[in-house]
Design a protein around this motif. Structure first.
Motif, short mmCIF file in Angstrom:
data_model
loop_
_atom_site.label_atom_id
_atom_site.label_comp_id
_atom_site.label_asym_id
_atom_site.label_seq_id
_atom_site.Cartn_x
_atom_site.Cartn_y
_atom_site.Cartn_z
N SER A 3 0.82 -1.21 0.00
CA SER A 3 0.00 0.00 0.00
C SER A 3 0.85 1.26 0.00
O SER A 3 0.31 2.34 0.14
N LEU A 361 -12.35 3.95 0.78
CA LEU A 361 -12.37 3.10 -0.41
C LEU A 361 -13.26 3.70 -1.49
O LEU A 361 -14.18 4.47 -1.21
N THR A 382 -8.81 1.10 -2.54
CA THR A 382 -8.28 2.45 -2.49
C THR A 382 -7.97 2.94 -3.91
O THR A 382 -7.84 2.14 -4.84
#
Length: 414
Positions: A3, A361, A382
């Protein structure tokens, strides 16, 4: 999936650079190798220049009111911050400077030029550099490409400022392609695929299209210029897909240059490589600011300019079929978007996902494009992950295109 935005960007860079480097390493002809290397040096300077120019243009655009809000972060603090738009102008201007500089360097034999530089670059020894006369056809093609891309950059910026309606936007590439179409002096015939020769009685190995070929070129320009503009709306997506496609085109050019090909074919791929190298590096310089979380928006200035550059490379490099294979995601997105683009179903101004402030999200909305389709298929995620998935799909499609070319070589066409 990781991420960290920086890690995602590093994976993109390595994934795009590695095939190009491997293909470049296979080139044995010294003249071609040095020419590509010299273009790469000029292009790297373009990356540095783009990184330096973006903050300057960013400040000017904010002052001029060319800014907007990030809708995919609506409801969060990041969604209330004004972000400068039309920063594709910075990379576009640097790109044009790079190819103008390389046009001058092309007059010199790259190998003797490098030897002069490595021996100190003395002005007294400058006469040792071999000067080569570029052909009139090469200069016409190069200047036509330069004029066409410059024209498209200007019209893209005009669209960002004036907010031109969609019906008029479709005509912009037609206007910008005029220098290319008028200056085009190549063949107007196409090689007929072997299966069609068997199905169509009397159809030979080559079909002369005449004026229809010019219509095909205009159609290709319109599609390439608009397809990147349609597949957009996520931080880094427009520039990212340009980098992936341009890297695939460059890899294709270098693989062809490493083989035993006729001089006219070699010149076409070399010409395309001269365009792709600065396109990749200047786009990467812009992507550093446009990657999630985006500090700048690239605007139609970039999408039109980048799409036109890819179209010019495919047309003047004479590999438009292969180019279209690299545009598979854009073709899917266009076909899927037709009901909204032609107003058969309601089409909002921004066909973007819905941002959930509680989870951070993105969720799909009833809009017909690849961005929302991915969210529907793989679930909410995301913005960073969504962009990475779309770019991975772009890279996968380019890989499939290379595989298809290899498998069909000698079967589909000679």
């Amino acid at each position: 999936m990781v991420s960290n935005p920086r890690r995602h960007l590093q994976i993109l860079v390595v994934g795009c650079a590695l095939p190009c480097l491997l293909a470049f390493a296979r080139i044995e002809d010294d003249r071609t190798w040095y020419s590509i290397a010299l273009s790469a040096v000029v292009s790297y300077a373009g990356l540095v220049a783009t990184k330096a120019l973006v903050p300057i243009v960013k400040a000017f655009n904010l002052r001029a009111g060319l800014s907007g809000l990030d809708i995919n972060k609506k409801g969060s603090p990041a969604g209330e911050k004004k972000i400068p738009e039309s920063l594709g102008l910075a990379s576009g201007v640097v790109f044009l400077v790079c190819i103008i500089l390389f046009q001058q360097l092309h007059y010199y034999d790259a190998a003797s030029f490098v030897r002069w530089l490595t021996h100190g670059g003395s002005w007294w020894e400058l006469k040792s550099v071999v000067v080569e006369q570029a052909s009139d056809a090469w200069l016409v093609d190069y200047n036509a490409a330069l004029a066409t891309i410059c024209f498209m950059l200007f019209l893209g910026f005009a669209d960002d400022v004036l907010d031109i309606p969609w019906r008029v936007k479709l005509a912009l590439p037609c206007v910008a392609s005029l220098p290319l179409i008028i200056a085009y002096a190549g063949g107007t015939g196409v090689v007929v695929p072997r299966p069609l020769r068997a199905l169509c009685f009397g159809l030979g190995p080559r079909l002369e299209l005449g004026p229809l070929y010019y219509i095909y070129m205009v159609a290709l320009v319109i599609f390439c210029a608009n397809s990147i503009n349609i597949l957009a709306g996520v931080n880094g997506l427009e520039v990212g897909q340009t980098v992936v496609i341009a890297s695939a085109v460059l890899s294709h050019n270098l693989m062809q240059l490493a083989g035993n090909i006729p001089d006219e074919v070699r010149d076409g791929h070399l010409f395309s490589a001269y365009l792709m190298l600065p396109l990749i590096t200047t786009s990467m310089g812009l992507l550093l600011f446009n990657w999630y979380p985006s500090q700048v928006f690239v605007g139609d200035t970039f999408t039109y300019f980048s799409g036109m550059t890819l179209a010019v490379a495919g047309i003047l490099g004479h590999f438009s079929e292969t180019l279209l294979m690299f545009f598979i995601p854009q073709i899917i997105n266009f076909v899927y978007s037709i009901p909204q683009l032609f107003k058969w179903v309601p089409c909002p101004r921004h066909r973007l996902p819905r941002y959930d402030t509680a989870t951070g999200l993105l969720h799909p909305t009833p809009n017909w494009n690849l961005v929302n389709a991915f969210l529907s298929i793989f679930g909410p995620c995301t913005e960073l992950v969504l962009c990475s998935r779309l770019l991975a799909f772009q890279g996968l499609c380019c890989g499939v295109a290379f595989w298809a070319r290899h498998v069909l070589a000698g079967v589909y066409k000679e």
